[in-house]
Design a protein around this motif. Structure first.
Motif, PDB file in Angstrom:
ATOM      1  N   THR A 143       0.845  -1.183   0.000  1.00 55.46           N
ATOM      2  CA  THR A 143       0.000   0.000   0.000  1.00 55.46           C
ATOM      3  C   THR A 143       0.884   1.237   0.000  1.00 55.46           C
ATOM      4  OG1 THR A 143      -0.114  -0.043   2.426  1.00 55.46           O
ATOM      5  CG2 THR A 143      -1.891  -1.141   1.223  1.00 55.46           C
ATOM      6  N   MET A 144       0.514   2.236  -0.768  1.00 59.80           N
ATOM      7  CA  MET A 144       1.322   3.438  -0.906  1.00 59.80           C
ATOM      8  C   MET A 144       0.924   4.464   0.160  1.00 59.80           C
ATOM      9  SD  MET A 144       2.359   5.285  -4.450  1.00 59.80           S
ATOM     10  CE  MET A 144       0.849   6.163  -4.830  1.00 59.80           C
ATOM     11  N   LYS A 145       1.910   5.085   0.760  1.00 59.10           N
ATOM     12  CA  LYS A 145       1.670   6.160   1.721  1.00 59.10           C
ATOM     13  C   LYS A 145       1.777   7.485   0.964  1.00 59.10           C
ATOM     14  CE  LYS A 145       3.249   8.231   6.040  1.00 59.10           C
ATOM     15  NZ  LYS A 145       4.283   8.273   7.090  1.00 59.10           N
ATOM     16  N   GLU A 146       0.623   8.076   0.679  1.00 58.22           N
ATOM     17  CA  GLU A 146       0.582   9.272  -0.165  1.00 58.22           C
ATOM     18  C   GLU A 146       1.432  10.403   0.418  1.00 58.22           C
ATOM     19  OE1 GLU A 146      -0.735   9.455  -3.049  1.00 58.22           O
ATOM     20  OE2 GLU A 146      -1.963   7.641  -3.118  1.00 58.22           O
ATOM     21  N   HIS A 147       1.375  10.560   1.742  1.00 55.63           N
ATOM     22  CA  HIS A 147       2.123  11.655   2.370  1.00 55.63           C
ATOM     23  C   HIS A 147       3.630  11.448   2.198  1.00 55.63           C
ATOM     24  CE1 HIS A 147       2.802  15.081   4.821  1.00 55.63           C
ATOM     25  NE2 HIS A 147       3.269  14.423   5.872  1.00 55.63           N
ATOM     26  N   GLY A 148       4.068  10.184   2.289  1.00 54.51           N
ATOM     27  CA  GLY A 148       5.484   9.889   2.089  1.00 54.51           C
ATOM     28  C   GLY A 148       5.923  10.167   0.669  1.00 54.51           C
ATOM     29  N   VAL A 149       5.064   9.832  -0.288  1.00 51.56           N
ATOM     30  CA  VAL A 149       5.375  10.087  -1.702  1.00 51.56           C
ATOM     31  C   VAL A 149       5.441  11.591  -1.953  1.00 51.56           C
ATOM     32  CG1 VAL A 149       4.552   9.812  -4.074  1.00 51.56           C
ATOM     33  CG2 VAL A 149       4.407   7.896  -2.472  1.00 51.56           C
ATOM     34  N   GLU A 150       4.547  12.345  -1.300  1.00 49.68           N
ATOM     35  CA  GLU A 150       4.610  13.807  -1.418  1.00 49.68           C
ATOM     36  C   GLU A 150       5.942  14.329  -0.893  1.00 49.68           C
ATOM     37  OE1 GLU A 150      -0.122  15.034  -0.849  1.00 49.68           O
ATOM     38  OE2 GLU A 150       1.292  15.251   0.806  1.00 49.68           O
ATOM     39  N   LYS A 151       6.375  13.792   0.232  1.00 55.16           N
ATOM     40  CA  LYS A 151       7.639  14.233   0.826  1.00 55.16           C
ATOM     41  C   LYS A 151       8.805  13.989  -0.117  1.00 55.16           C
ATOM     42  CE  LYS A 151       6.381  13.205   5.645  1.00 55.16           C
ATOM     43  NZ  LYS A 151       6.669  12.318   6.785  1.00 55.16           N
ATOM     44  N   ILE A 152       8.853  12.771  -0.685  1.00 52.75           N
ATOM     45  CA  ILE A 152      10.020  12.421  -1.498  1.00 52.75           C
ATOM     46  C   ILE A 152      10.084  13.257  -2.775  1.00 52.75           C
ATOM     47  CG2 ILE A 152       9.128  10.549  -2.968  1.00 52.75           C
ATOM     48  CD1 ILE A 152      11.685   9.002  -2.030  1.00 52.75           C
ATOM     49  N   HIS A 153       8.915  13.755  -3.215  1.00 46.53           N
ATOM     50  CA  HIS A 153       8.893  14.616  -4.407  1.00 46.53           C
ATOM     51  C   HIS A 153       8.818  16.097  -4.033  1.00 46.53           C
ATOM     52  CE1 HIS A 153       8.843  11.248  -7.078  1.00 46.53           C
ATOM     53  NE2 HIS A 153       7.724  10.762  -6.574  1.00 46.53           N
ATOM     54  N   ASP A 154       9.071  16.387  -2.734  1.00 49.31           N
ATOM     55  CA  ASP A 154       9.157  17.763  -2.237  1.00 49.31           C
ATOM     56  C   ASP A 154       7.870  18.551  -2.485  1.00 49.31           C
ATOM     57  OD1 ASP A 154      10.305  19.868  -0.934  1.00 49.31           O
ATOM     58  OD2 ASP A 154      11.522  20.553  -2.629  1.00 49.31           O
ATOM     59  N   TYR A 155       6.760  17.896  -2.170  1.00 49.27           N
ATOM     60  CA  TYR A 155       5.448  18.537  -2.193  1.00 49.27           C
ATOM     61  C   TYR A 155       5.164  19.255  -3.517  1.00 49.27           C
ATOM     62  CZ  TYR A 155       5.896  17.425   2.739  1.00 49.27           C
ATOM     63  OH  TYR A 155       6.092  16.764   3.911  1.00 49.27           O
ATOM     64  N   GLU A 156       4.821  20.543  -3.426  1.00 45.36           N
ATOM     65  CA  GLU A 156       4.409  21.277  -4.636  1.00 45.36           C
ATOM     66  C   GLU A 156       5.565  21.491  -5.602  1.00 45.36           C
ATOM     67  OE1 GLU A 156       5.365  24.322  -1.433  1.00 45.36           O
ATOM     68  OE2 GLU A 156       4.154  22.496  -1.561  1.00 45.36           O
ATOM     69  N   ASN A 157       6.815  21.278  -5.150  1.00 38.74           N
ATOM     70  CA  ASN A 157       7.946  21.423  -6.070  1.00 38.74           C
ATOM     71  C   ASN A 157       8.014  20.287  -7.080  1.00 38.74           C
ATOM     72  OD1 ASN A 157       8.940  23.832  -4.922  1.00 38.74           O
ATOM     73  ND2 ASN A 157       9.996  22.692  -3.317  1.00 38.74           N
ATOM     74  N   LEU A 158       7.346  19.165  -6.752  1.00 36.64           N
ATOM     75  CA  LEU A 158       7.255  18.012  -7.661  1.00 36.64           C
ATOM     76  C   LEU A 158       8.626  17.622  -8.224  1.00 36.64           C
ATOM     77  CD1 LEU A 158       3.968  18.939  -9.580  1.00 36.64           C
ATOM     78  CD2 LEU A 158       4.255  17.262  -7.736  1.00 36.64           C
ATOM     79  N   THR A 159       9.570  17.426  -7.322  1.00 37.53           N
ATOM     80  CA  THR A 159      10.927  17.053  -7.730  1.00 37.53           C
ATOM     81  C   THR A 159      10.975  15.569  -8.096  1.00 37.53           C
ATOM     82  OG1 THR A 159      11.799  18.693  -6.189  1.00 37.53           O
ATOM     83  CG2 THR A 159      13.341  17.036  -7.028  1.00 37.53           C
ATOM     84  N   PRO A 160      11.402  15.229  -9.315  1.00 40.33           N
ATOM     85  CA  PRO A 160      11.481  13.805  -9.699  1.00 40.33           C
ATOM     86  C   PRO A 160      12.653  13.123  -9.009  1.00 40.33           C
ATOM     87  CG  PRO A 160      12.331  15.187 -11.461  1.00 40.33           C
ATOM     88  CD  PRO A 160      11.795  16.123 -10.417  1.00 40.33           C
TER      89      PRO A 160
END
Length: 383
Positions: free
Chosen positions: A204-221
């Motif tokens: 199961t994916m943790k959406e908040h963790g995925v947001e963190k790793i992509h730096d939220y609104e910065n959407l860093t790949p």
């Protein structure tokens, strides 16, 4: 003979096997030992081996091997995976990233001291060295080319699939030190499209963790091919934590800079606990954002004698071992889902979007942080 020893992870340090193997290799020539991984570095400090094993470099295992190719006659890779297949898969991934893998003998020692420990020569030049060390350690030899070749990485266009090995259902899945999900089966794959994690098969994916790793609104790949991916706990409880004395800190204390500055130097660690050793040289205090980041960073910084001001909201993923917190630390417990919001306010308003900043004192910084968090604080704990 010039010998390079590349160590990965804390397990071989905590078990005493690294010390045993360094002593054994030292009878053959001059050994240069280095370790990859933050937890491994903390284990080295706890084992009083920081003058034997280099913990000042921040390199991946493959980069450590590349460094050794120019100057060493033989290179050993020392690891202890959760299972034998996990260790082999790890080594295969490491070797695949070494550009000049056939220029020097590369010998992999996996899980020494365990019933499933083995020695693997990873090129033709390594066979004789592998036989010798296997006999000395009482381990069997596995020829890597005869192993079933697991496809751990698939790439099609901008779609990357990273398959994990040795995963147990219920374990947390980490990418670059951030929990992005939980395993629900023994077969787990992380899928990224155009550098963004979109799915975790078998979990199961943790959406908040995925947001963190992509730096939220910065959407860093991120580059999932080279990312640090792990499942389960970061370290066992088989160790006794140690704080380095001032005279032992070396480059971590950065004394020259401390003499030139006024007040204190503070650094901010925002969901990047795995980079603490790179961030903190010269720091007097660290502001840590996030529950797991605070737990891990506090434990690491205990070794360096650096207190923390932790920003938490009670959503820890439970990936850590027992935690040590240096005296003089403060942890703010906030209302749910607010540590990231307050962390960003602190970064923008107090650190001016920089990773470090000077303040008059730690008490002044703490008061400023409390003002940024006003209205969201449940309680404050002093250590």
């Amino acid at each position: 003979m010039e010998i390079g020893l590349v160590i990965h992870g804390p397990e071989v340090i905590d078990s005493g096997q690294a010390k045993k193997i360094i002593e054994l290799l030292s009878s053959k020539g001059t050994v240069t030992s280095m370790i990859a991984g933050t937890m491994g570095k903390t284990a080295v400090i706890d084992a009083h081996m920081e003058n034997i094993i280099d913990i000042r470099r921040s390199l991946k295992p493959s980069e450590c091997i590349e460094k050794c190719i120019d100057t060493k006659d033989v290179i050993y890779l020392l690891n202890h995976g959760k299972k034998l297949e996990t260790g082999i898969a790890f080594a295969r991934m490491v070797i695949s990233h070494v550009k000049r893998k056939d220029e020097k003998p590369i010998v992999h020692i996996e899980s020494p001291g365990s019933s499933d420990g083995v020695v693997i020569p990873w090129n033709k030049l390594a066979h004789e060295h592998a036989k010798t060390i296997a006999n000395e350690l009482g381990l069997s030899i596995i020829i890597a080319s005869e192993q079933e070749k697991e496809i751990l990485l698939e790439k099609e266009g901008e779609r990357v699939v990273r398959h994990l090995t040795g995963v147990q259902p219920g374990e947390k899945i980490l990418v670059n030190g951030i929990v992005v999900g939980s395993a629900t089966s023994f077969e787990v794959s992380i899928i990224a499209e155009n550098g963004y994690i979109t799915q975790i098969k078998g979990g199961t994916m943790k959406e908040h963790g995925v947001e963190k790793i992509h730096d939220y609104e910065n959407l860093t790949p991120i580059d999932l091919k080279s990312a640090w991916v792990k499942s389960g706990r970061l370290r066992s409880d088989n160790f006794k934590a140690r704080t380095l004395k001032t005279c032992e800190l070396g480059t971590f204390s950065n004394k020259e800079n401390k003499m030139q500055k006024q007040g204190i130097c503070a650094v901010i660690v925002d969901h990047a606990a795995e980079k603490v050793f790179e961030i903190v040289p010269g720091a007097d205090v660290a502001v840590t954002v996030g529950d797991d980041t605070t737990i891990l960073a506090a434990d690491i910084l205990y070794r360096l004698g650096i207190p923390i001001i932790g920003i938490t909201d009670g959503d820890s993923d439970g990936i850590s071992h027992k935690t040590h917190i240096f005296p003089g630390s403060t942890i703010l417990r906030l209302i749910p889902d607010s540590d990231d919001v307050i962390g960003r306010k602190i970064l923008i308003n107090l650190f001016m979007n920089k990773k470090n900043m000077n303040f008059a004192s730690q008490d002044e910084l703490k008061d400023m942080i409390i003002k940024q968090a006003v209205g969201a604080i449940k309680y404050i704990k002093e250590y």
